[in-house]
Scaffold this active site. Structure first.
Site, PDB file in Angstrom:
ATOM      1  N   ALA A 161       0.845  -1.196   0.000  1.00  0.00           N
ATOM      2  CA  ALA A 161       0.000   0.000   0.000  1.00  0.00           C
ATOM      3  C   ALA A 161       0.878   1.242   0.000  1.00  0.00           C
ATOM      4  O   ALA A 161       2.062   1.198   0.340  1.00  0.00           O
ATOM      5  CB  ALA A 161      -0.924   0.005   1.212  1.00  0.00           C
ATOM      6  N   SER A 167      -1.024   8.289  -0.924  1.00  0.00           N
ATOM      7  CA  SER A 167      -1.024   8.981  -2.212  1.00  0.00           C
ATOM      8  C   SER A 167      -0.251  10.289  -2.138  1.00  0.00           C
ATOM      9  O   SER A 167      -0.011  10.851  -1.065  1.00  0.00           O
ATOM     10  CB  SER A 167      -2.459   9.273  -2.660  1.00  0.00           C
ATOM     11  OG  SER A 167      -3.166   8.084  -2.914  1.00  0.00           O
ATOM     12  N   HIS A 197      -4.403  13.853  -2.975  1.00  0.00           N
ATOM     13  CA  HIS A 197      -5.273  14.046  -1.815  1.00  0.00           C
ATOM     14  C   HIS A 197      -6.011  15.379  -1.918  1.00  0.00           C
ATOM     15  O   HIS A 197      -7.207  15.465  -1.613  1.00  0.00           O
ATOM     16  CB  HIS A 197      -4.448  14.002  -0.522  1.00  0.00           C
ATOM     17  CG  HIS A 197      -4.146  12.619  -0.067  1.00  0.00           C
ATOM     18  ND1 HIS A 197      -3.028  12.302   0.672  1.00  0.00           N
ATOM     19  CD2 HIS A 197      -4.828  11.448  -0.217  1.00  0.00           C
ATOM     20  CE1 HIS A 197      -3.035  11.003   0.950  1.00  0.00           C
ATOM     21  NE2 HIS A 197      -4.110  10.478   0.415  1.00  0.00           N
ATOM     22  N   ASP A 238     -10.450  -0.378   6.075  1.00  0.00           N
ATOM     23  CA  ASP A 238      -9.375  -0.996   5.312  1.00  0.00           C
ATOM     24  C   ASP A 238      -9.410  -2.508   5.538  1.00  0.00           C
ATOM     25  O   ASP A 238      -9.741  -2.962   6.640  1.00  0.00           O
ATOM     26  CB  ASP A 238      -8.011  -0.430   5.734  1.00  0.00           C
ATOM     27  CG  ASP A 238      -6.969  -0.554   4.636  1.00  0.00           C
ATOM     28  OD1 ASP A 238      -6.555  -1.705   4.348  1.00  0.00           O
ATOM     29  OD2 ASP A 238      -6.565   0.468   4.054  1.00  0.00           O
ATOM     30  N   HIS A 239      -9.057  -3.261   4.504  1.00  0.00           N
ATOM     31  CA  HIS A 239      -8.975  -4.715   4.605  1.00  0.00           C
ATOM     32  C   HIS A 239      -7.866  -5.179   5.541  1.00  0.00           C
ATOM     33  O   HIS A 239      -7.926  -6.261   6.112  1.00  0.00           O
ATOM     34  CB  HIS A 239      -8.655  -5.297   3.221  1.00  0.00           C
ATOM     35  CG  HIS A 239      -9.817  -5.913   2.528  1.00  0.00           C
ATOM     36  ND1 HIS A 239     -10.655  -6.822   3.124  1.00  0.00           N
ATOM     37  CD2 HIS A 239     -10.282  -5.759   1.264  1.00  0.00           C
ATOM     38  CE1 HIS A 239     -11.573  -7.208   2.252  1.00  0.00           C
ATOM     39  NE2 HIS A 239     -11.378  -6.565   1.123  1.00  0.00           N
ATOM     40  N   GLY A 267     -14.340  -2.548   2.433  1.00  0.00           N
ATOM     41  CA  GLY A 267     -14.925  -1.264   2.071  1.00  0.00           C
ATOM     42  C   GLY A 267     -15.586  -1.257   0.718  1.00  0.00           C
ATOM     43  O   GLY A 267     -16.374  -0.359   0.416  1.00  0.00           O
TER      44      GLY A 267
END
Length: 226
Positions: free
Chosen positions: A57, A60, A65, A110-111, A145
């Site tokens: 991950a 950004s 953003h 988040d996963h 999500g």
């Protein structure tokens, strides 16, 4: 002027985003300045570029953003409800919380359980962030999500921080009337495009394909199946 807005400090970074017209809202500028990106990006936090945060991950680039927040700005109001899908290290989720306080609610989902814990720890690095968590204005949860967060919407704004395989109608259904979804979508051609989905007061949905981007994919935890 994307990629050229980095600075030596958090304030310099946001001032450069303003100067380069990548951020235009004074209210958002105040929110971004109040959240130190160094609490959420482990290396080179004030560079205008994405940074790895582990688990395949990234956080950004600041200009992305800023762009996402500007797109959602009409729905980022005190008392509003925001869902941040793929919340990563928690940075933009915290900025959203600054915009909807007092009385609002922001949930980052988040996963990856390690990223959920990381985002909580990052937010607790400041007194103001800890207060948002303690008062329930801001929460981070583990979950899928891609199907939203049932029972807690409808959401005035939904932000997706990684490239999805489609528009995920479950998220569209959970938008408030009115509400807006900002989502990068990976298309069959392999390219990625930002889509903005609006739902008006009557529930009518419009979808608009905006511009090409490059995000990491919206995935399960490495090694997990989902």
């Amino acid at each position: 002027m994307a990629w050229r807005s980095g600075g030596a400090t958090n304030t310099a970074l946001i001032d450069n985003l303003l100067r380069n017209h990548l951020l235009s809202s004074p209210a958002l500028a105040v929110a971004f300045k109040s959240v130190d990106r160094a609490h959420y990006a482990p290396t080179d936090p004030y560079a205008d570029s994405p940074q790895p945060i582990g688990f395949r991950a990234t956080i950004s680039a600041p200009h992305m953003h800023a762009n996402a927040a500007e797109a959602l700005l009409p729905y980022l109001k005190p008392g509003g409800k925001v869902l941040d899908v793929g919340s990563g290290s928690g940075y933009l989720t915290r900025v959203f919380a600054e915009m909807v306080k007092p009385g609002g609610k922001v949930v980052g989902v988040d996963h990856i359980s390690e990223l959920v814990e990381m985002s909580i720890q990052n937010t607790q690095k400041s007194v103001e962030g800890k207060a948002l968590l303690d008062t329930g204005v801001l929460r981070f949860v583990r979950g899928d999500g891609r199907i939203g967060l049932n029972g807690e919407g409808p959401w005035d704004a939904i932000h997706v921080g990684a490239a999805a395989k489609g528009l995920h109608e479950e998220l569209v259904e959970q938008l408030a009337n009115p509400g807006r979804l900002f989502v990068p979508v990976e298309e069959e051609s392999g390219g990625q495009w930002i889509w903005v989905v609006d739902k008006d007061e009557s529930g009518k949905v419009t979808r608009k394909r905006e511009y090409g981007v490059r995000y990491v994919p919206l995935t399960d935890h490495p090694g997990e199946r989902g």
